[in-house]
Write a protein that holds these residues in place. Sequence first.
Motif, PDB file in Angstrom:
ATOM      1  N   GLY A 305       0.790  -1.227   0.000  1.00 33.99           N
ATOM      2  CA  GLY A 305       0.000   0.000   0.000  1.00 33.99           C
ATOM      3  C   GLY A 305       0.820   1.272   0.000  1.00 33.99           C
ATOM      4  N   GLN A 306       2.151   1.172   0.171  1.00 37.64           N
ATOM      5  CA  GLN A 306       3.038   2.331   0.132  1.00 37.64           C
ATOM      6  C   GLN A 306       4.067   2.131  -0.978  1.00 37.64           C
ATOM      7  N   ILE A 307       4.449   3.226  -1.681  1.00 39.89           N
ATOM      8  CA  ILE A 307       5.340   3.061  -2.839  1.00 39.89           C
ATOM      9  C   ILE A 307       6.716   3.701  -2.682  1.00 39.89           C
ATOM     10  N   LEU A 308       6.945   4.513  -1.645  1.00 42.29           N
ATOM     11  CA  LEU A 308       8.178   5.305  -1.597  1.00 42.29           C
ATOM     12  C   LEU A 308       9.435   4.441  -1.685  1.00 42.29           C
ATOM     13  N   ASN A 309       9.456   3.313  -0.963  1.00 42.19           N
ATOM     14  CA  ASN A 309      10.665   2.488  -0.951  1.00 42.19           C
ATOM     15  C   ASN A 309      10.605   1.325  -1.940  1.00 42.19           C
ATOM     16  N   ASP A 350       2.991  14.384   3.768  1.00 39.50           N
ATOM     17  CA  ASP A 350       3.179  13.769   5.075  1.00 39.50           C
ATOM     18  C   ASP A 350       3.712  12.348   4.950  1.00 39.50           C
ATOM     19  N   ASP A 351       4.418  11.950   5.973  1.00 42.37           N
ATOM     20  CA  ASP A 351       4.901  10.578   6.035  1.00 42.37           C
ATOM     21  C   ASP A 351       3.716   9.620   5.931  1.00 42.37           C
ATOM     22  N   LEU A 352       3.904   8.521   5.206  1.00 41.09           N
ATOM     23  CA  LEU A 352       2.881   7.499   4.957  1.00 41.09           C
ATOM     24  C   LEU A 352       1.749   7.982   4.045  1.00 41.09           C
ATOM     25  N   ASP A 353       1.982   9.116   3.342  1.00 41.30           N
ATOM     26  CA  ASP A 353       0.999   9.581   2.355  1.00 41.30           C
ATOM     27  C   ASP A 353       1.347   9.133   0.931  1.00 41.30           C
ATOM     28  N   PHE A 354       2.360   8.301   0.815  1.00 41.21           N
ATOM     29  CA  PHE A 354       2.765   7.800  -0.501  1.00 41.21           C
ATOM     30  C   PHE A 354       2.020   6.492  -0.780  1.00 41.21           C
TER      31      PHE A 354
END
Length: 379
Positions: A305-309, A350-354
Amino acid sequence: MSINKSITFPCIKVKQPIGDFYIGSIKAKDLCEITKVDVRRLKSEERGFESYLGIQRPLNEKRVTEIAKYVDTVDACFPTAVILAVPGVCAKFNAKVNELTLSPYENKNDKEKIDYDEMASVLDGQHRIEGLRNSNSLDGFEINVSLFIDIDIADQAYIFSTVNLAQTKVNKSLVYDLFDLAKKRSPQKTCHNIAVALDKTKDSPFYMRIKRLGVSTEGRFNETITQATIVESLLKYIAKDPISDRNDLIKNRKIDLATTEELKIFIFRNMFLKEKDLEITDVIWNYFDAVKLRWPKSWDFEGRGQILNKTNGFKALMRFLRNVYLYITIPGGVPTTKEFLEVLKKIKIDDLDFSTDEFKPGSSGEGKLYSKLKELSGI
């Protein structure tokens, strides 16, 4: 083509359950000539075994261009056979000297005619042949071929299907990992070395996070990016044509430094040419260290559900790197983590908004994140 022209080359007969066929070595120039019509046929309605299978097999022009460029390199090699089908009336095998002669055929009674450039149909290897045809280095290049004589259309289709189903595409990360064995410098080897250094060095933002061979490493649980993703993203900043660079370096040819305009695109070009690989590594390290400090929860997120990493997040960040790098310094400089972080702090995400809801999987999500980073940073 002249009906009197023929070609003779060394061959051996092979017996297998499907029947006898021949393995030979043929000059690349001759191979291109006897298969000329097969390439034309690909663009017409007479598609032989392809019609039998109900498939379309158009030439991939990009792949042809890549192969042609590869043929011109100093260590070009096609170790696997091109597979051909040849009419029996065109072939004569001399078992005493192990030679096969291919000749055009004409029967004036039934008006059957097979010209020199119609003698062989390609069952496998069409892109290699067209790549050879478009190259500049055919002299001294021989190709190993497997020839099926008088094989019927159903068996041609079977061979085509079997060869293409059996082929397994080699993982790109494994290919790049093999550059570790290369003795000479190349853009590919440098990018591989950087990826390995980032993966193996403690305190690196990528420590034990990279799938070196493209698949998960036993005992690791937070590998989110493949080596191929890192290498290919980095190559775009080092070389416009990595294959040509590699060839020039193997031949000890001098490569001119990039111009000021070129450095706006290939920001690490001159650092690579000056063998400043450690400095390039420091730039990547410091940049992603700043990313990790700016969005620590997203960077260390292990679930879905998160894409940043992950791949799309990494690619977007690598695209944004050029904008940030040229904003902070000039090509050749090594910005600190603090300098990168000052820019990233301007980006109000915000953090975890990716999330994958906001940035969809695939190139669209990557593009949207890249545009967002540029817009919110103001550069």
